[in-house]
Design an enzyme around this catalytic site. Structure first.
Site, PDB file in Angstrom:
ATOM      1  N   HIS A   7     -22.795   3.026  -1.328  1.00 40.71           N
ATOM      2  CA  HIS A   7     -21.662   2.279  -0.766  1.00 40.71           C
ATOM      3  C   HIS A   7     -21.781   2.222   0.752  1.00 40.71           C
ATOM      4  CE1 HIS A   7     -19.815   2.897  -4.739  1.00 40.71           C
ATOM      5  NE2 HIS A   7     -19.056   1.853  -4.426  1.00 40.71           N
ATOM      6  N   LYS A  15     -16.712   4.217   3.420  1.00 35.43           N
ATOM      7  CA  LYS A  15     -16.070   4.728   2.191  1.00 35.43           C
ATOM      8  C   LYS A  15     -15.695   6.193   2.378  1.00 35.43           C
ATOM      9  CE  LYS A  15     -16.524   4.983  -2.848  1.00 35.43           C
ATOM     10  NZ  LYS A  15     -15.161   4.515  -3.082  1.00 35.43           N
TER      11      LYS A  15
HETATM   12  N1  LIG Z   1     -10.998  -0.154  -8.036  1.00 39.03           N
HETATM   13  C1  LIG Z   1     -11.777  -1.034  -7.384  1.00 39.03           C
HETATM   14  O1  LIG Z   1     -12.298  -1.999  -7.955  1.00 39.03           O
HETATM   15  C2  LIG Z   1     -12.009  -0.833  -5.915  1.00 39.03           C
HETATM   16  C3  LIG Z   1     -12.792  -1.727  -5.177  1.00 39.03           C
HETATM   17  C4  LIG Z   1     -12.922  -1.532  -3.801  1.00 39.03           C
HETATM   18  C5  LIG Z   1     -12.289  -0.448  -3.191  1.00 39.03           C
HETATM   19  N2  LIG Z   1     -11.566   0.411  -3.959  1.00 39.03           N
HETATM   20  C6  LIG Z   1     -10.828   1.553  -3.393  1.00 39.03           C
HETATM   21  O2  LIG Z   1      -9.669   1.039  -2.741  1.00 39.03           O
HETATM   22  C7  LIG Z   1      -9.294   1.914  -1.681  1.00 39.03           C
HETATM   23  C8  LIG Z   1      -9.148   1.105  -0.382  1.00 39.03           C
HETATM   24  O3  LIG Z   1     -10.412   0.570  -0.025  1.00 39.03           O
HETATM   25  P1  LIG Z   1     -10.584  -0.311   1.298  1.00 39.03           P
HETATM   26  O4  LIG Z   1     -12.041  -0.543   1.421  1.00 39.03           O
HETATM   27  O5  LIG Z   1      -9.648  -1.480   1.257  1.00 39.03           O
HETATM   28  O6  LIG Z   1     -10.096   0.747   2.400  1.00 39.03           O
HETATM   29  P2  LIG Z   1      -9.501   0.466   3.850  1.00 39.03           P
HETATM   30  O7  LIG Z   1      -9.625   1.769   4.575  1.00 39.03           O
HETATM   31  O8  LIG Z   1     -10.103  -0.758   4.453  1.00 39.03           O
HETATM   32  O9  LIG Z   1      -7.953   0.149   3.578  1.00 39.03           O
HETATM   33  C9  LIG Z   1      -6.988   1.119   3.206  1.00 39.03           C
HETATM   34  C10 LIG Z   1      -5.644   0.695   3.789  1.00 39.03           C
HETATM   35  O10 LIG Z   1      -4.642   1.606   3.304  1.00 39.03           O
HETATM   36  C11 LIG Z   1      -3.763   1.892   4.382  1.00 39.03           C
HETATM   37  N3  LIG Z   1      -3.085   3.169   4.133  1.00 39.03           N
HETATM   38  C12 LIG Z   1      -3.573   4.421   4.256  1.00 39.03           C
HETATM   39  N4  LIG Z   1      -2.613   5.320   3.954  1.00 39.03           N
HETATM   40  C13 LIG Z   1      -1.519   4.623   3.622  1.00 39.03           C
HETATM   41  C14 LIG Z   1      -0.200   4.970   3.225  1.00 39.03           C
HETATM   42  N5  LIG Z   1       0.178   6.255   3.121  1.00 39.03           N
HETATM   43  N6  LIG Z   1       0.666   3.993   2.944  1.00 39.03           N
HETATM   44  C15 LIG Z   1       0.309   2.694   3.055  1.00 39.03           C
HETATM   45  N7  LIG Z   1      -0.913   2.285   3.458  1.00 39.03           N
HETATM   46  C16 LIG Z   1      -1.807   3.246   3.735  1.00 39.03           C
HETATM   47  C17 LIG Z   1      -4.656   1.924   5.621  1.00 39.03           C
HETATM   48  O11 LIG Z   1      -3.902   1.768   6.812  1.00 39.03           O
HETATM   49  C18 LIG Z   1      -5.592   0.755   5.340  1.00 39.03           C
HETATM   50  O12 LIG Z   1      -5.079  -0.450   5.859  1.00 39.03           O
HETATM   51  C19 LIG Z   1     -10.377   3.005  -1.634  1.00 39.03           C
HETATM   52  O13 LIG Z   1      -9.935   4.119  -2.387  1.00 39.03           O
HETATM   53  C20 LIG Z   1     -11.568   2.337  -2.327  1.00 39.03           C
HETATM   54  O14 LIG Z   1     -12.467   3.251  -2.914  1.00 39.03           O
HETATM   55  C21 LIG Z   1     -11.411   0.240  -5.293  1.00 39.03           C
END
Ligand SMILES: NC(=O)c1ccc[n+]([C@@H]2O[C@H](COP(=O)([O-])OP(=O)(O)OC[C@H]3O[C@@H](n4cnc5c(N)ncnc54)[C@H](O)[C@@H]3O)[C@@H](O)[C@H]2O)c1
Length: 267
Positions: A160, A164
């Site tokens: 990744h 991440k």
């Molecule tokens: N299930 C899937 O298909 C899939 C696919 C991609 C990413 N993901 C997961 O999704 C999650 C997010 O990934 P990303 O790449 O968008 O990350 P990212 O860091 O770009 O975004 C996360 C967002 O959450 C916000 N955040 C953090 N704590 C918070 C809180 N307490 N309340 C509200 N908002 C809060 C942050 O400010 C940020 O804007 C990760 O766990 C990643 O592994 C899952």
């Protein structure tokens, strides 16, 4: 049919912004509310680069009241494990269905989410990977494990991007769980160094670098041969499309149940 009213937590993140754009471009679903620690008070459409949509980013501390006032039916959560563990019970108590994409949830955090879904009689989809093709990948892993049996060594390698937060990926752990369900009794070993003779384990290895969206390879290694089952995501759009599909699907399902992406794909 009326539009599904969806809200996002983590609306300003990589996944959140893409989901905002996709929902606003999809018929039958709209963004009703948005939450993030960043950009509170700004219009979430402007944050996502599509211009004003008259939905402000709200403080997550206001989750329950804003979900109720906005008439939200489904909340998509792509944040971090601690945030999801705190937010999911609040949303469920507000009668809101859940799409949980956050990875790195502990077994206790997952169990608490399942409990809040059943107690509040809402429906949820919890998936480590919302891509369509990964359903086929998981099935091929199960079939290979069943066909080859316990004598093949199993090693899982995932790669990744360098932002991440959790390792190994949720998808690698789901693949490991599937193989273990078929073969039984295998421990997980995360990377190796020093003296570490191989036992009956499943080895799980994480690579982090650059902008890799998500690669997973499950190797079944025997004497004189090796079989590899591989999934590579070329773009986050594949997760975004699956998550929005799941959001439109979950509001029509029987309540009190936590579904998987395979249920969504089965219709
Ligand atoms: N299930 C899937 O298909 C899939 C696919 C991609 C990413 N993901 C997961 O999704 C999650 C997010 O990934 P990303 O790449 O968008 O990350 P990212 O860091 O770009 O975004 C996360 C967002 O959450 C916000 N955040 C953090 N704590 C918070 C809180 N307490 N309340 C509200 N908002 C809060 C942050 O400010 C940020 O804007 C990760 O766990 C990643 O592994 C899952």
């Amino acid at each position: 049919m009326s539009e599904v009213r969806a809200a996002l937590v983590g609306a300003c993140g990589r996944m959140g912004q893409m989901i905002v754009r996709r929902i606003m471009a999809t018929e039958g679903i709209t963004v009703a509310a948005a939450f993030d620690l960043l950009n509170v008070g700004k219009d979430v459409g402007e944050v996502a680069g599509i211009g004003k949509i008259d939905v402000p980013v709200s403080d997550p501390a206001e989750l329950g009241p804003v979900l109720r006032e906005s008439g939200t039916e489904v909340l998509l959560d792509f944040t971090v494990a601690a945030a999801t563990a705190a937010n999911a019970p609040v949303a469920a108590a507000a009668g809101v269905n859940l799409i949980i994409g956050t990875t790195g949830l502990s077994a206790e955090q997952k169990a608490a989410i399942v409990d809040s879904v059943t107690r509040n009689n809402v429906a949820a989809v919890v998936s480590s990977n919302y891509s369509i093709g990964v359903g086929a990948f998981f099935k091929l892993c199960r079939d290979a494990a069943r066909y080859l049996g316990p004598d093949y060594d199993v090693e899982i390698v995932e790669a990744h991007h360098n932002q991440k937060k959790d390792a190994p990926s949720g998808t690698a752990l789901t693949a490991a769980d599937i193989v273990r369900e078929e073969l039984g009794g295998k421990e997980y070993v995360y990377g190796r160094s020093g003296v570490c003779p191989r036992g009956k384990e499943i080895g799980i290895h994480s690579i982090r670098g650059g902008d890799i969206v998500g690669d997973h390879t499950v190797m079944f290694i025997g004497n004189s041969e090796r079989i590899e089952v591989r999934h590579q995501a070329h773009s986050r759009e594949v997760f975004v499309g699956g998550a929005v599909m799941a959001a439109q699907w979950v509001v029509r399902q029987k309540k009190g149940v936590v579904y998987e992406m395979s249920d969504v794909l089965a219709g």
